[in-house]
Enzyme design. Structure first.
Site, PDB file in Angstrom:
ATOM      1  N   CYS A   2       0.829  -1.210   0.000  1.00  0.00           N
ATOM      2  CA  CYS A   2       0.000   0.000   0.000  1.00  0.00           C
ATOM      3  C   CYS A   2       0.865   1.263   0.000  1.00  0.00           C
ATOM      4  O   CYS A   2       1.932   1.300   0.599  1.00  0.00           O
ATOM      5  CB  CYS A   2      -0.897   0.009   1.232  1.00  0.00           C
ATOM      6  SG  CYS A   2      -1.957  -1.433   1.384  1.00  0.00           S
ATOM      7  N   ARG A  27       5.072  -0.823  -6.145  1.00  0.00           N
ATOM      8  CA  ARG A  27       4.950  -1.550  -4.884  1.00  0.00           C
ATOM      9  C   ARG A  27       3.887  -2.635  -4.944  1.00  0.00           C
ATOM     10  O   ARG A  27       3.861  -3.517  -4.090  1.00  0.00           O
ATOM     11  CB  ARG A  27       4.610  -0.565  -3.756  1.00  0.00           C
ATOM     12  CG  ARG A  27       5.694   0.458  -3.478  1.00  0.00           C
ATOM     13  CD  ARG A  27       5.179   1.604  -2.624  1.00  0.00           C
ATOM     14  NE  ARG A  27       4.884   1.194  -1.275  1.00  0.00           N
ATOM     15  CZ  ARG A  27       5.679   1.411  -0.226  1.00  0.00           C
ATOM     16  NH1 ARG A  27       6.837   2.006  -0.405  1.00  0.00           N
ATOM     17  NH2 ARG A  27       5.329   1.036   0.980  1.00  0.00           N
ATOM     18  N   TRP A  79      -3.200  -2.683  -1.391  1.00  0.00           N
ATOM     19  CA  TRP A  79      -2.978  -4.110  -1.607  1.00  0.00           C
ATOM     20  C   TRP A  79      -3.850  -4.829  -0.591  1.00  0.00           C
ATOM     21  O   TRP A  79      -3.684  -4.652   0.614  1.00  0.00           O
ATOM     22  CB  TRP A  79      -1.502  -4.437  -1.417  1.00  0.00           C
ATOM     23  CG  TRP A  79      -1.126  -5.858  -1.746  1.00  0.00           C
ATOM     24  CD1 TRP A  79      -0.888  -6.384  -2.974  1.00  0.00           C
ATOM     25  CD2 TRP A  79      -0.908  -6.914  -0.798  1.00  0.00           C
ATOM     26  NE1 TRP A  79      -0.549  -7.708  -2.863  1.00  0.00           N
ATOM     27  CE2 TRP A  79      -0.555  -8.065  -1.542  1.00  0.00           C
ATOM     28  CE3 TRP A  79      -0.989  -7.011   0.588  1.00  0.00           C
ATOM     29  CZ2 TRP A  79      -0.271  -9.293  -0.945  1.00  0.00           C
ATOM     30  CZ3 TRP A  79      -0.720  -8.232   1.188  1.00  0.00           C
ATOM     31  CH2 TRP A  79      -0.358  -9.353   0.420  1.00  0.00           C
ATOM     32  N   ASN A 117      -2.073   2.393   5.682  1.00  0.00           N
ATOM     33  CA  ASN A 117      -1.234   1.234   5.385  1.00  0.00           C
ATOM     34  C   ASN A 117      -1.092   0.415   6.656  1.00  0.00           C
ATOM     35  O   ASN A 117      -0.945   0.984   7.748  1.00  0.00           O
ATOM     36  CB  ASN A 117       0.171   1.655   4.936  1.00  0.00           C
ATOM     37  CG  ASN A 117       0.183   2.292   3.570  1.00  0.00           C
ATOM     38  OD1 ASN A 117      -0.825   2.343   2.880  1.00  0.00           O
ATOM     39  ND2 ASN A 117       1.342   2.799   3.174  1.00  0.00           N
ATOM     40  N   GLY A 118      -1.078  -0.899   6.534  1.00  0.00           N
ATOM     41  CA  GLY A 118      -0.876  -1.737   7.702  1.00  0.00           C
ATOM     42  C   GLY A 118      -2.101  -2.550   8.050  1.00  0.00           C
ATOM     43  O   GLY A 118      -3.050  -2.681   7.267  1.00  0.00           O
ATOM     44  N   GLU A 501      15.619 -20.067  -5.303  1.00  0.00           N
ATOM     45  CA  GLU A 501      15.299 -18.764  -5.884  1.00  0.00           C
ATOM     46  C   GLU A 501      14.734 -18.918  -7.298  1.00  0.00           C
ATOM     47  O   GLU A 501      13.799 -18.215  -7.682  1.00  0.00           O
ATOM     48  CB  GLU A 501      16.551 -17.879  -5.889  1.00  0.00           C
ATOM     49  CG  GLU A 501      16.414 -16.559  -6.612  1.00  0.00           C
ATOM     50  CD  GLU A 501      15.381 -15.605  -6.030  1.00  0.00           C
ATOM     51  OE1 GLU A 501      15.099 -14.580  -6.687  1.00  0.00           O
ATOM     52  OE2 GLU A 501      14.863 -15.869  -4.922  1.00  0.00           O
ATOM     53  N   LYS A 505      11.045 -17.603  -8.497  1.00  0.00           N
ATOM     54  CA  LYS A 505      10.821 -16.685  -9.616  1.00  0.00           C
ATOM     55  C   LYS A 505       9.774 -17.242 -10.581  1.00  0.00           C
ATOM     56  O   LYS A 505       8.911 -16.516 -11.062  1.00  0.00           O
ATOM     57  CB  LYS A 505      12.134 -16.430 -10.366  1.00  0.00           C
ATOM     58  CG  LYS A 505      13.069 -15.502  -9.649  1.00  0.00           C
ATOM     59  CD  LYS A 505      12.530 -14.085  -9.621  1.00  0.00           C
ATOM     60  CE  LYS A 505      13.079 -13.298  -8.461  1.00  0.00           C
ATOM     61  NZ  LYS A 505      12.528 -13.656  -7.150  1.00  0.00           N
ATOM     62  N   GLU A 508       6.298 -17.053  -9.023  1.00  0.00           N
ATOM     63  CA  GLU A 508       5.878 -15.671  -8.789  1.00  0.00           C
ATOM     64  C   GLU A 508       5.235 -15.043 -10.016  1.00  0.00           C
ATOM     65  O   GLU A 508       4.206 -14.370  -9.903  1.00  0.00           O
ATOM     66  CB  GLU A 508       7.092 -14.810  -8.389  1.00  0.00           C
ATOM     67  CG  GLU A 508       7.439 -14.811  -6.922  1.00  0.00           C
ATOM     68  CD  GLU A 508       8.580 -13.860  -6.631  1.00  0.00           C
ATOM     69  OE1 GLU A 508       8.449 -13.051  -5.697  1.00  0.00           O
ATOM     70  OE2 GLU A 508       9.614 -13.908  -7.332  1.00  0.00           O
ATOM     71  N   HIS A 524      14.342 -39.355  -1.540  1.00  0.00           N
ATOM     72  CA  HIS A 524      13.617 -39.344  -0.266  1.00  0.00           C
ATOM     73  C   HIS A 524      12.206 -38.772  -0.420  1.00  0.00           C
ATOM     74  O   HIS A 524      11.610 -38.331   0.563  1.00  0.00           O
ATOM     75  CB  HIS A 524      14.406 -38.553   0.778  1.00  0.00           C
ATOM     76  CG  HIS A 524      15.736 -39.158   1.087  1.00  0.00           C
ATOM     77  ND1 HIS A 524      15.871 -40.341   1.787  1.00  0.00           N
ATOM     78  CD2 HIS A 524      16.993 -38.756   0.758  1.00  0.00           C
ATOM     79  CE1 HIS A 524      17.170 -40.641   1.894  1.00  0.00           C
ATOM     80  NE2 HIS A 524      17.861 -39.695   1.280  1.00  0.00           N
ATOM     81  N   LYS A 623       5.451  -5.346  -3.940  1.00  0.00           N
ATOM     82  CA  LYS A 623       6.890  -5.152  -3.969  1.00  0.00           C
ATOM     83  C   LYS A 623       7.462  -4.996  -2.565  1.00  0.00           C
ATOM     84  O   LYS A 623       8.428  -5.645  -2.204  1.00  0.00           O
ATOM     85  CB  LYS A 623       7.230  -3.918  -4.809  1.00  0.00           C
ATOM     86  CG  LYS A 623       8.733  -3.668  -4.956  1.00  0.00           C
ATOM     87  CD  LYS A 623       9.394  -4.797  -5.716  1.00  0.00           C
ATOM     88  CE  LYS A 623      10.878  -4.594  -5.858  1.00  0.00           C
ATOM     89  NZ  LYS A 623      11.519  -5.780  -6.454  1.00  0.00           N
TER      90      LYS A 623
END
Length: 628
Positions: A2, A27, A79, A117-118, A501, A505, A508, A524, A623
């Site tokens: 946000c 963001r 967001w 925000n929050g 990573e 990616k 995402e 395993h 973001k």
């Protein structure tokens, strides 16, 4: 995540508010809105707003069509946390007072307008109490509770009402508030979420924002608000009080000159910001290493030499991609510096009982320096008595840098794509420098070794350019992956975090389910998933574990699996039926993870392009994650 922009001026502030939102689009958000006080330009009218679940560009069309103008206003990108991404849940939220009919359309002027925000943890109890007072709710958000709470406490002074309201809030928040009775006033407050004050030219106008980037080109005079601060913006002046309610002066909250970069960077020849940022990595690494002539503790701040001598272990705290950079650093710190190292997911660390060690170095890693979980983990560590703190961060003015005793600032530049690329590789560069500095402090780094490592680091930009030249081959792989629903990534040792990573990616931005495992763990459990419909990406540097890795690859081939291998030139792994090989330009030893992650970034990017997803703004993601 946000974003907040607010302003008190004597001119029409709407273009600046909307421009600020555009600069915060990177963001991540799913709705946006703006509210102004119609009387602030001397005309009639009270609070007006426009909201949209589309992009900021659509919001701009709305405000121009009405038109909405005002010299006092607040704006927001949201967001979603509480409530779906619907217009009724978009900010700014209005309070119309008790007994007023709550309207999801929200066309009626409000008494209070608020952006937030929050997350408010006690919003349900507050909502129940406010409903008992006659307040109606038009949204499912926790934010609307704050607007009604401020209204319920208002007795002619908005600043006092906000102070009284925030005393009742539990959780993390940054807010900006207006009231219909005070057309030239905005009040802001922060606790756990970032908020800054921007001082306009000559002090005639003032601004609020959650990120200095929102005010780029408007003002470079910034005051960083701290925990519990409440700020009162009026025409020609501002006032601040701290968490204890006492006034704060220019010494306690100094005005700093901050050169924020605009998020509206030119794409140039690139299709997306993510692609641009992948190709910026040679420059970003070069900039991050600029000025490093030798390994000295002073690279990490005053007092680092004494701290490095005192510590006996390292604890790394981070989230997401930054966590994987920390996992890579663990291998370096233990093999090169011989220092026991733990890596913990920040959101888990603070909620478990741990054994504090006052001689342990706490290292936080964050691109933005405002990651809520990592900041909370840092503060938890400090509360346990950990005094030795250091951050690897891309934003010199962030809360993380201010709250850690030591820091290394990476110089990746602004990263707009939600999926981190150049921030990750510059974090690795900073962490390798930290490894060398600690190795030196502990007597495990000779002058010859230092020179060799520094020479290798300085060659990284050239080596990265050669890796980027592999893009056409990776596009061929991406065409195969775009037809798949799942993928498996394998690595061993130092390259297992790079496999993690790479899987992150891919999921995402392409929304293909992907998992990563240490290659030795195949037998395993994960081997049960391997079929011709499960591509297996393997990171295969020529290191001590190569022969073991080749055996793991044979296990995949024996089950009909299809391998996609990133192999160093001298690994003697050749392409054949069911085995696709891309040769890396050169073997790079300890720094090999910085090179091997780049093809994985490109694979995710081009797979997402083939599928037509929103590469720079993937669904459900943000973001800068400033809430838990």
């Amino acid at each position: 995540m946000c974003g907040i922009v607010g302003a008190v001026s004597s001119r029409n502030i709407v273009p600046i508010l909307v421009q600020g939102l555009q600069r915060l689009e990177y963001r991540g958000y799913d709705s946006c809105g703006v509210a102004v006080h119609g009387a602030s330009l001397g005309a009639g009218g009270g609070l007006q707003r426009a909201r949209s679940t589309a992009r900021v560009a659509e919001l701009l069309e709305q405000v121009q069509a009405v038109p909405i103008v005002g010299a006092t206003g607040i704006a927001h990108t949201r967001w979603a946390t509480h409530g779906a991404p619907l217009e009724c849940n978009a900010h700014p939220h209005f309070s119309h007072g008790p007994g007023a009919q709550a309207s999801a359309g929200g066309t009626a002027p409000g008494r209070v307008a608020l952006v937030h925000n929050g997350i408010i943890e006690n919003y349900e109890a507050l909502r129940t109490a406010l409903q008992a007072q006659g307040y109606g709710f038009a949204s499912q958000t926790d934010t609307e509770v704050i607007a009604h709470l401020v209204d319920s406490l208002y007795a002619g002074d908005l600043f006092q009402a906000v102070q009284a309201a925030v005393a009742q809030l539990h959780g993390a928040f940054a807010i900006a508030v207006m009231h219909q009775n005070e057309p030239h006033r905005v009040v802001g407050a922060r606790a756990g979420s970032p908020l800054i004050l921007g001082v306009g030219q000559g002090g005639a106008e003032h601004f609020l924002a959650s990120d200095a980037m929102a005010l780029a080109g408007v003002t470079d005079q910034i005051v960083y608000l701290q925990e519990g601060d409440v700020v009162d913006l009026q025409l020609g002046r501002y006032a601040l009080v701290g968490a204890d309610g006492q006034p704060l002066d220019a010494v306690q909250r100094p005005v700093r000159t901050v050169q924020a970069h605009s998020g509206a960077a030119e794409l140039g020849p690139y299709r997306h910001y993510m692609q641009k940022e992948i190709f910026e990595q040679p420059r970003a690494i070069a900039d991050t290493l600029e000025g490093v002539q030798g390994i000295v503790p002073a690279l990490f701040g005053d007092g680092a030499a004494q701290v490095f001598e005192q510590i006996d272990s390292v604890l790394i705290l981070a989230c997401g991609t930054s966590y994987y950079s920390g996992c890579t650093a663990k291998y370096w710190l233990e093999s090169v510096a011989k220092i026991p190292t733990q890596v913990e997911v920040a959101s888990e660390y603070r909620y478990r009982e741990s054994v504090p060690n006052p001689r342990q170095l706490i290292v936080t890693i964050s691109q933005s320096g405002e990651t809520a979980d990592t900041l909370a983990a840092l503060r938890h560590a400090q509360s346990l008595g950990h005094a030795h703190t250091l951050t690897i961060c891309n934003v010199a003015t962030s809360a993380m840098v201010r709250e850690c005793a030591l820091a290394y600032i990476t110089r990746a530049g602004v990263e707009i794509g939600v999926a981190s690329t150049k921030a990750f590789t510059t974090q690795l560069a900073g962490l390798f420098l930290l490894t060398l500095a600690l190795a030196q402090a502990k007597g495990h780094l000779s002058a010859a070794q230092e020179a060799a490592h520094l020479q290798a680091m300085r060659h990284l930009p050239v080596a990265l350019q050669a890796v980027l030249a592999l893009e056409p081959q990776i596009i061929g792989w991406a065409e195969d992956f775009a037809r798949m629903q799942n993928a498996l990534f394998l690595g061993r040792g130092l390259h297992y975090p790079i496999a993690l990573e790479g899987a992150l990616k891919l999921k995402e931005i392409s929304y293909i389910h992907a998992e990563a495992y240490p290659a030795g763990e195949l037998k395993h459990g994960p081997l049960a998933l391997v079929t011709s419909a499960m591509p297996v990406v393997t990171v295969a540097p020529n290191d001590a574990l190569l022969e073991k890795l080749k055996s793991n690859m044979q296990e995949v081939r024996a089950r009909g699996g299809v391998l996609y291998v990133l192999a160093d030139a001298d690994t003697r792994i050749e392409s054949s039926e069911g085995l696709h090989v891309i040769r890396m330009p050169e073997h790079y030893g300890a720094l090999s993870p910085i090179l091997h992650v780049v093809p994985l970034q490109l694979l995710a990017y081009h797979t997402a392009c083939a599928l037509g997803t929103d590469v720079d703004k993937p669904r459900n993601l943000a973001k800068s994650v400033t809430v838990e």
